[in-house]
Design a protein around this motif. Structure first.
Motif, PDB file in Angstrom:
ATOM      1  N   GLU A  27       0.842  -1.194   0.000  1.00 41.32           N
ATOM      2  CA  GLU A  27       0.000   0.000   0.000  1.00 41.32           C
ATOM      3  C   GLU A  27       0.879   1.247   0.000  1.00 41.32           C
ATOM      4  O   GLU A  27       1.906   1.288   0.655  1.00 41.32           O
ATOM      5  CB  GLU A  27      -0.886   0.001   1.252  1.00 41.32           C
ATOM      6  CG  GLU A  27      -2.014   0.984   1.180  1.00 41.32           C
ATOM      7  CD  GLU A  27      -2.989   0.794   2.319  1.00 41.32           C
ATOM      8  OE1 GLU A  27      -3.470   1.823   2.814  1.00 41.32           O
ATOM      9  OE2 GLU A  27      -3.268  -0.349   2.688  1.00 41.32           O
ATOM     10  N   GLY A  28       0.481   2.236  -0.723  1.00 44.64           N
ATOM     11  CA  GLY A  28       1.247   3.473  -0.801  1.00 44.64           C
ATOM     12  C   GLY A  28       2.213   3.519  -1.965  1.00 44.64           C
ATOM     13  O   GLY A  28       2.910   4.506  -2.152  1.00 44.64           O
ATOM     14  N   ASN A  29       2.261   2.467  -2.772  1.00 39.66           N
ATOM     15  CA  ASN A  29       3.153   2.436  -3.928  1.00 39.66           C
ATOM     16  C   ASN A  29       2.401   2.974  -5.141  1.00 39.66           C
ATOM     17  O   ASN A  29       1.425   2.385  -5.593  1.00 39.66           O
ATOM     18  CB  ASN A  29       3.630   1.009  -4.187  1.00 39.66           C
ATOM     19  CG  ASN A  29       4.611   0.944  -5.343  1.00 39.66           C
ATOM     20  OD1 ASN A  29       4.999   1.955  -5.914  1.00 39.66           O
ATOM     21  ND2 ASN A  29       5.012  -0.264  -5.694  1.00 39.66           N
ATOM     22  N   ALA A  30       2.867   4.080  -5.685  1.00 41.23           N
ATOM     23  CA  ALA A  30       2.209   4.722  -6.817  1.00 41.23           C
ATOM     24  C   ALA A  30       2.292   3.908  -8.097  1.00 41.23           C
ATOM     25  O   ALA A  30       1.532   4.146  -9.032  1.00 41.23           O
ATOM     26  CB  ALA A  30       2.823   6.103  -7.052  1.00 41.23           C
ATOM     27  N   GLN A  84      -5.510   9.128  -7.269  1.00 38.18           N
ATOM     28  CA  GLN A  84      -5.091   7.920  -6.545  1.00 38.18           C
ATOM     29  C   GLN A  84      -3.571   7.760  -6.587  1.00 38.18           C
ATOM     30  O   GLN A  84      -2.960   7.347  -5.611  1.00 38.18           O
ATOM     31  CB  GLN A  84      -5.772   6.688  -7.140  1.00 38.18           C
ATOM     32  CG  GLN A  84      -7.263   6.645  -6.895  1.00 38.18           C
ATOM     33  CD  GLN A  84      -7.948   5.530  -7.683  1.00 38.18           C
ATOM     34  OE1 GLN A  84      -7.362   4.949  -8.602  1.00 38.18           O
ATOM     35  NE2 GLN A  84      -9.192   5.246  -7.326  1.00 38.18           N
ATOM     36  N   CYS A  88      -0.409   8.326  -3.083  1.00 39.56           N
ATOM     37  CA  CYS A  88       0.642   7.391  -2.682  1.00 39.56           C
ATOM     38  C   CYS A  88       1.872   8.140  -2.189  1.00 39.56           C
ATOM     39  O   CYS A  88       2.095   9.292  -2.544  1.00 39.56           O
ATOM     40  CB  CYS A  88       1.017   6.486  -3.853  1.00 39.56           C
ATOM     41  SG  CYS A  88      -0.345   5.436  -4.388  1.00 39.56           S
ATOM     42  N   THR A  89       2.666   7.463  -1.388  1.00 44.19           N
ATOM     43  CA  THR A  89       3.826   8.103  -0.779  1.00 44.19           C
ATOM     44  C   THR A  89       5.141   7.822  -1.489  1.00 44.19           C
ATOM     45  O   THR A  89       6.119   8.523  -1.267  1.00 44.19           O
ATOM     46  CB  THR A  89       3.960   7.656   0.689  1.00 44.19           C
ATOM     47  OG1 THR A  89       4.033   6.222   0.722  1.00 44.19           O
ATOM     48  CG2 THR A  89       2.779   8.134   1.512  1.00 44.19           C
TER      49      THR A  89
END
Length: 179
Positions: A27-30, A84, A88-89
């Motif tokens: 999660e958080g991976n663009a 979306q 992401c970070t």
């Protein structure tokens, strides 16, 4: 990415890390929403580059501007997908960098298309004298480029710098055009 080996030279403060590709399902991976939006982004980017060849947005004719505004308005789903990506970070591509430059070109082209879509939205906001939203759009473009901060290849770094330059130019356009 997992560390395969560190490459060091005796006495040299610089070193290189040889990274092996790993799964990118976190999660958080663009990269994941970026590749989900790939087809729409590439289609938008090709259309944008073919139809709107300009050095500065002020060179667009009234007809071109109207066409661009309609395209942006009809691409609400695409901008939701870009949102979306921006939520992401970090971006960690599922790319085998040992395969050479061609391995990373695919997602770099998708990032460039995302920057095209963001620039188009910025121009649409400026045409409606909505400077605040236009500047927010420029910041979105900067966020896209910052996702690439840990990109392990030189071309990725250059793409990131090109996107930052484009968004800086767009911010100047917004500030010089909108009240």
């Amino acid at each position: 990415m997992e560390l395969r080996q560190e490459i060091r030279t005796q006495g040299d403060p610089l070193y290189f890390k040889d990274l092996a590709p790993t799964s990118v399902d976190f999660e958080g991976n663009a990269f994941i929403p970026l590749m989900e939006a790939k087809a729409e982004l590439i289609e938008f980017g090709l259309y944008y580059r073919e139809e709107f060849d300009f050095d500065t947005p002020s060179e667009l004719s009234a007809e071109q501007l109207e066409t661009l505004i309609k395209k942006v308005e009809n691409s609400a789903g695409l901008y939701k997908q870009i949102g979306q990506i921006l939520a992401c970070t970090e971006l960690e591509a599922d790319t085998d960098y040992t395969a050479g430059l061609g391995a990373s070109l695919e997602y770099l082209q998708v990032l460039r298309a995302a920057a095209d879509a963001i620039q188009a939205r910025t121009i649409a906001y400026v045409s409606k004298n909505n400077g605040d939203e236009a500047l927010r759009s420029c910041l979105d473009g900067m966020r896209i480029s910052r996702l690439m901060k840990d990109e392990p290849n030189f071309v990725g770094l250059l793409v990131s710098i090109a996107i930052q330059q484009r968004m800086s130019d767009d911010a100047f356009y917004v500030l010089s055009t909108c009240p």
